[in-house]
Design an enzyme around this catalytic site. Sequence first.
Site, mmCIF file in Angstrom:
data_model
loop_
_atom_site.group_PDB
_atom_site.id
_atom_site.type_symbol
_atom_site.label_atom_id
_atom_site.label_comp_id
_atom_site.label_asym_id
_atom_site.label_seq_id
_atom_site.Cartn_x
_atom_site.Cartn_y
_atom_site.Cartn_z
ATOM 1 C CD1 TRP A 118 -3.215 -1.755 0.819
ATOM 2 C CD2 TRP A 118 -1.641 -1.852 1.778
ATOM 3 N NE1 TRP A 118 -3.549 -2.724 0.639
ATOM 4 C CE2 TRP A 118 -3.216 -3.053 2.340
ATOM 5 C CE3 TRP A 118 -0.964 -2.589 2.935
ATOM 6 C CZ2 TRP A 118 -3.549 -4.459 2.504
ATOM 7 C CZ3 TRP A 118 -0.795 -4.075 4.045
ATOM 8 C CH2 TRP A 118 -2.175 -4.606 3.177
ATOM 9 C CG HIS A 119 4.468 2.134 1.470
ATOM 10 N ND1 HIS A 119 5.155 1.073 2.290
ATOM 11 C CD2 HIS A 119 3.860 1.655 1.940
ATOM 12 C CE1 HIS A 119 5.467 1.153 2.849
ATOM 13 N NE2 HIS A 119 3.804 1.078 3.392
ATOM 14 C CE1 TYR A 120 -2.883 4.165 -4.041
ATOM 15 C CE2 TYR A 120 -2.364 1.867 -2.872
ATOM 16 C CZ TYR A 120 -2.941 3.276 -3.477
ATOM 17 O OH TYR A 120 -4.346 3.700 -2.656
#
Length: 551
Positions: A489-491
Amino acid sequence: MELAMQRFLTSVALLLCFQGFGFCFPDHDAVPRYSFLRHAAEAPRVSHHDYIIVGGGTAGCPLGATLSERFDVLVLERGGSPYGNPNVSELALIVQNLVYQTPTSPAQRFVSVDGVINARARCLGGGTCINAGFYSRASRQEVEEMGLNLELAEESFRWVEKEVAFRPRLTGWTSAFMSGLLEAGVTPDNGFTYDHLPGTKVGGTTFDQNGHRHTAADLLKYADPARITVLLRATAQRILFRNRGRKHKPEAYGVVYKDEAGNVHEAYLKNSSTGEIILSAGALGSPQLLMLSGVGPAPHLESLGIEVVLNQPLVGRGMSDNPLNAIIVPSPQPIEITSVQVVGIRPDYYVESVTGINLFSAFLAGNSTGPSATSPISNSFQGGTIVEKLARPLSQGFLRLRNRDPEENPLVTFNYFMEAEDVQACVEALRTIERVIDSRALSRFRYPNQSVQSLVALSASVIVNLRARNANDSTSLEQYCRDLVMTIWHYHGGCQMRKVVDHNYKVLGVDALRIIDGSTFTFSPGTNPQATVMMLGRYMGVRMLKGHKFH
């Protein structure tokens, strides 16, 4: 309907509390009662402000709170409130928070074109409402690379940390995991620190000692209630631009948004104001809204019937998601539920762990092609999951609109492992995880008859994505990386600095519009970016208050 569901979830959580499950609500006095927080349906059809912030998320909340010290600020948040929702606030329900999917749930699922199941936040507080809570600053080098003043960045980190960051209480597993990292050669031992340092460290967490999550929304306590309005369920439709003639850039002057009933509202910048519209809608939301408003690659916009305000082909480019690969370790003894507490930091990758939580189940819901309910790992399980994240993947992709509906997810392609260097970094990281699993420190948390190879095979059988699988997942680490990639979830990217925004975060080619969020990043700062994104919101708010320019 939403209120009824919240009441139901509250009742369930209270029942579990009384039954001794140990994740009760905090005292009600600890829940903020913001007088400026209301639903968009209560807002006037037309309003005027000095600053309009689209996105009350990780950056938007500290930014809005800071700007309200002097200016009239409107914050438009498409999601609801995190307060009173146990899925958001309680560590024990972290997976349920991701699994729970409705048109208004805090986590909105999307699947990349690559076939990796992901989620974006839809809640006041943004990604800080749905993540694993690890708090770790960007390194000094990264802060300098972002073009930020080191002294003000330090002050801004401290401002954030006073409210949302805590020192974790290490469990037996976490302590053993930390020792295992050191045995595996991830040295030195840096102890507890928020700083990003090579080696192994205990980082901060946004979960307090009672397992209660603190989010960026808590930073709104510093806002001036007389100068800020925060609207929930306010979905921005487009930014309004006016053309001031051939010698001038298009100028942003307002935002059209809808409330939850579908009513249209308009918010404008005051005529006497030198204020701006600021996008803080995240790596998907900000480039999506730019395109919906006519700023983006002209051929793509024209194909959807969108009037082009500015042909900017770099909007939506440079999308990157730091790929995650994981190995699960079932344990013969009970293990307490924990979020991320310890990290091993190497130049090309980071290694972290969670326990008592099956994050894979967050990807199972709604996925008919995934493992069945008889999977070896249930929604919660007795054991730990050790994961690695590539620090700076070279592989990048792009984002495009699916249609003209701002409530639907855009199409995003991350191109995981397109570059061979990323595969090699992943393999090296997985070999480090294997050494950690084989360490003396973790031996008491492993079944004696389970080899590392068998754990790799077990993990391959339960990891969920929608990518094509190769038959040798469990034997080839290279193929394991490619086929079994997941998200952390670090896009980021899509509105990158020096390509879409300048060093002041102003959108190139238009006036009165900035973007302040992770879409401007060319890399994910720190081991986990939430600390830096919150810092950036505060930092830019202070800079804008002072009217200073960057060095």
